[in-house]
Design an enzyme around this catalytic site. Structure first.
Site, PDB file in Angstrom:
ATOM      1  N   ARG A 113       5.866   5.842 -10.557  1.00 35.58           N
ATOM      2  CA  ARG A 113       6.019   4.412 -10.228  1.00 35.58           C
ATOM      3  C   ARG A 113       6.561   3.736 -11.468  1.00 35.58           C
ATOM      4  O   ARG A 113       5.884   3.704 -12.506  1.00 35.58           O
ATOM      5  CB  ARG A 113       4.692   3.791  -9.782  1.00 35.58           C
ATOM      6  CG  ARG A 113       4.766   2.272  -9.682  1.00 35.58           C
ATOM      7  CD  ARG A 113       3.606   1.651  -8.968  1.00 35.58           C
ATOM      8  NE  ARG A 113       3.721   1.844  -7.537  1.00 35.58           N
ATOM      9  CZ  ARG A 113       3.055   1.134  -6.610  1.00 35.58           C
ATOM     10  NH1 ARG A 113       2.229   0.186  -6.979  1.00 35.58           N
ATOM     11  NH2 ARG A 113       3.223   1.384  -5.340  1.00 35.58           N
ATOM     12  N   HIS A 140      11.228   1.759  -2.291  1.00 40.12           N
ATOM     13  CA  HIS A 140       9.826   2.174  -2.115  1.00 40.12           C
ATOM     14  C   HIS A 140       9.798   3.137  -0.913  1.00 40.12           C
ATOM     15  O   HIS A 140       9.299   2.793   0.169  1.00 40.12           O
ATOM     16  CB  HIS A 140       8.944   0.942  -1.891  1.00 40.12           C
ATOM     17  CG  HIS A 140       7.471   1.193  -2.087  1.00 40.12           C
ATOM     18  ND1 HIS A 140       6.960   2.436  -2.418  1.00 40.12           N
ATOM     19  CD2 HIS A 140       6.392   0.358  -1.988  1.00 40.12           C
ATOM     20  CE1 HIS A 140       5.645   2.345  -2.525  1.00 40.12           C
ATOM     21  NE2 HIS A 140       5.277   1.101  -2.272  1.00 40.12           N
ATOM     22  N   GLN A 143       6.556   4.021   1.150  1.00 43.00           N
ATOM     23  CA  GLN A 143       6.138   2.906   1.987  1.00 43.00           C
ATOM     24  C   GLN A 143       6.952   2.887   3.284  1.00 43.00           C
ATOM     25  O   GLN A 143       6.394   2.752   4.379  1.00 43.00           O
ATOM     26  CB  GLN A 143       6.335   1.583   1.220  1.00 43.00           C
ATOM     27  CG  GLN A 143       5.902   0.366   1.993  1.00 43.00           C
ATOM     28  CD  GLN A 143       4.406   0.380   2.285  1.00 43.00           C
ATOM     29  OE1 GLN A 143       3.603   0.496   1.378  1.00 43.00           O
ATOM     30  NE2 GLN A 143       4.019   0.273   3.549  1.00 43.00           N
ATOM     31  N   ASP A 235       6.847  -9.062   2.839  1.00 41.90           N
ATOM     32  CA  ASP A 235       6.250  -8.583   1.585  1.00 41.90           C
ATOM     33  C   ASP A 235       6.079  -9.806   0.686  1.00 41.90           C
ATOM     34  O   ASP A 235       6.598 -10.894   0.988  1.00 41.90           O
ATOM     35  CB  ASP A 235       7.192  -7.537   0.946  1.00 41.90           C
ATOM     36  CG  ASP A 235       6.611  -6.920  -0.325  1.00 41.90           C
ATOM     37  OD1 ASP A 235       5.394  -7.039  -0.565  1.00 41.90           O
ATOM     38  OD2 ASP A 235       7.399  -6.316  -1.107  1.00 41.90           O
ATOM     39  N   CYS A 275       3.481  -4.412   3.617  1.00 42.10           N
ATOM     40  CA  CYS A 275       3.155  -3.216   2.816  1.00 42.10           C
ATOM     41  C   CYS A 275       1.838  -3.387   2.052  1.00 42.10           C
ATOM     42  O   CYS A 275       1.221  -2.399   1.671  1.00 42.10           O
ATOM     43  CB  CYS A 275       4.291  -2.904   1.855  1.00 42.10           C
ATOM     44  SG  CYS A 275       4.597  -4.233   0.678  1.00 42.10           S
ATOM     45  N   ARG A 303      -0.001   5.609   4.881  1.00 41.21           N
ATOM     46  CA  ARG A 303       0.550   6.062   3.598  1.00 41.21           C
ATOM     47  C   ARG A 303       0.006   7.468   3.284  1.00 41.21           C
ATOM     48  O   ARG A 303       0.733   8.342   2.800  1.00 41.21           O
ATOM     49  CB  ARG A 303       0.158   5.094   2.461  1.00 41.21           C
ATOM     50  CG  ARG A 303       0.843   3.741   2.510  1.00 41.21           C
ATOM     51  CD  ARG A 303       2.316   3.825   2.174  1.00 41.21           C
ATOM     52  NE  ARG A 303       2.580   4.407   0.871  1.00 41.21           N
ATOM     53  CZ  ARG A 303       2.541   3.749  -0.291  1.00 41.21           C
ATOM     54  NH1 ARG A 303       2.287   2.460  -0.308  1.00 41.21           N
ATOM     55  NH2 ARG A 303       2.813   4.365  -1.430  1.00 41.21           N
TER      56      ARG A 303
HETATM   57  N1   CP Z   1       2.014  -0.859  -0.765  1.00 38.65           N
HETATM   58  C1   CP Z   1       1.758  -0.314  -1.970  1.00 38.65           C
HETATM   59  O1   CP Z   1       2.555   0.464  -2.515  1.00 38.65           O
HETATM   60  O2   CP Z   1       0.560  -0.652  -2.493  1.00 38.65           O
HETATM   61  P1   CP Z   1       0.036  -0.361  -3.974  1.00 38.65           P
HETATM   62  O3   CP Z   1       0.846  -1.194  -4.920  1.00 38.65           O
HETATM   63  O4   CP Z   1      -1.403  -0.748  -3.939  1.00 38.65           O
HETATM   64  O5   CP Z   1       0.214   1.111  -4.270  1.00 38.65           O
HETATM   65  N1  NVA Z   2       7.616  -5.602  -3.648  1.00 34.42           N
HETATM   66  C1  NVA Z   2       6.297  -5.318  -4.160  1.00 34.42           C
HETATM   67  C2  NVA Z   2       5.686  -4.162  -3.463  1.00 34.42           C
HETATM   68  C3  NVA Z   2       4.287  -3.793  -3.895  1.00 34.42           C
HETATM   69  C4  NVA Z   2       3.751  -2.614  -3.161  1.00 34.42           C
HETATM   70  C5  NVA Z   2       6.392  -5.040  -5.660  1.00 34.42           C
HETATM   71  O1  NVA Z   2       7.346  -4.369  -6.090  1.00 34.42           O
HETATM   72  O2  NVA Z   2       5.523  -5.511  -6.407  1.00 34.42           O
END
Ligand code: CP
Ligand code: NVA
Length: 320
Positions: A113, A140, A143, A235, A275, A303
């Site tokens: 990540r 992502h 997701q 989102d 999400c 997920r």
């Molecule tokens: N939706 C998602 O990726 O959640 P987190 O940031 O909690 O992993």
């Molecule tokens: N768009 C959001 C998604 C979090 C799961 C971010 O990048 O913070």
């Protein structure tokens, strides 16, 4: 052909593949992953990842991604390591390339990540093991796989389903666009000027849609976009790393809140997805996210199942 047939009749293998963006995959690959996820949701435990280890590098916070990947590894006989960049040597300047080479000698796959897609591709280039995108600035994918899996559960099909994404054209929107297009769905993104999805990614998603009988459109008016919608998705307006822009984003996206008024324009049986994490009364009202149309917790649970499908496909024992 139904999803289970697709999995059992296809010779296709995803062993050893990186999962950085769904643009590197095709509809057969995705159907196979969805079928596998369905099977794993029904049969939670197996030993297909016996003795395997997943390294999970996090540069940003996470609840769902971290927990679902770790639990998924355990349920298949493997193990996961949580590596926060604050604690590992990347945080003190060790290069991504060296980290990739070192971890390749210890673990069987890496989930990353990160703040930038370039760093992700750099890690994948130098790793000799599969690398999975756990969220970056523009995609992502894990997701999106959970999203289409949830839509398949809710609607019983994907082809021709209309999914409308409202709000910030961000990483989640990009992956949803690409994957929905690949599965022959009708995708509409409604976002204000300056917050629309990346035009280059929209173009790629439109090419994917053309090859798979889907469509991708970008709109500015949310009330036009949601007409006939089977699924409405949103989102947060401020993604991780954009906190300094929070105030101007609140103003720019104020007309893009998913509320009951907007839901009334869509189909009567419209489903709401997010999400998560969510900011109630910003991008969505509590009445919608906690209301009868919402499937966000089913989506969050999924997920786990789709990521297990990815892990089993890319690093599972040869017959799995
Ligand atoms: N939706 C998602 O990726 O959640 P987190 O940031 O909690 O992993
Ligand atoms: N768009 C959001 C998604 C979090 C799961 C971010 O990048 O913070």
């Amino acid at each position: 052909m139904n999803l289970m047939d697709m999995m059992t009749t296809s010779n296709h293998t995803l062993k050893g593949r990186d999962v950085l963006t769904w643009l590197d995959f095709n509809q057969t690959d995705i159907s196979q992953l969805l079928a596998r996820a369905q099977d794993l949701k029904e049969n939670k435990h197996n030993s297909t990842l016996n003795g395997k280890t997943l390294g999970m590098i996090f540069e940003k916070s996470s609840t769902r991604t971290r927990v679902s990947f770790e639990v998924g590894m355990v349920q298949m006989g493997g193990h996961a390591l949580y590596l926060n960049t604050r604690d590992i040597q990347i945080g003190r300047g060790e290069t991504i390339a060296d980290t990739a080479r070192v971890l390749s000698g210890y673990v069987d796959a890496i989930m990353y990540r990160t703040t930038s897609h370039e760093k992700l591709t750099e890690l994948a280039e130098h790793a000799s093991i599969p690398v999975i995108n756990g969220l970056c600035d523009i995609y992502h994918p894990c997701q999106a796989l959970a999203d289409v899996f949830t839509i398949l559960e809710l609607k019983g099909r994907l082809s021709g389903v209309k999914v409308v994404y409202i709000g910030d054209g961000n990483n989640v929107a990009h992956s949803l666009m690409v994957l929905s297009a690949m599965m022959g769905m009708e995708v509409v993104v409604a976002a204000p000027t300056g917050y629309q999805p990346d035009p280059g990614i929209v173009k790629k998603a439109q090419q994917v849609a053309e090859e798979n009988n889907g469509s991708v459109k970008v709109e500015t008016d949310p009330s036009i976009a949601v007409q006939g919608a089977d699924v409405i998705y949103t989102d947060v307006w401020t993604s991780m790393g954009q906190e300094e822009e929070a105030k101007e984003r609140l103003t720019a996206l104020a007309d893009y809140q998913v509320n009951e008024e907007l839901l009334r324009i869509a189909k009567d049986d419209v489903h709401f997805l997010h999400c998560l994490p969510a900011h109630r009364e910003e991008e969505v009202t509590a009445s919608v996210i906690d209301g009868p149309h919402s499937a966000v917790f089913q989506q969050a649970e999924n997920r786990l199942h789709v990521q297990k499908a990815i892990l089993q496909s890319v690093i599972g024992t040869p017959n799995s």
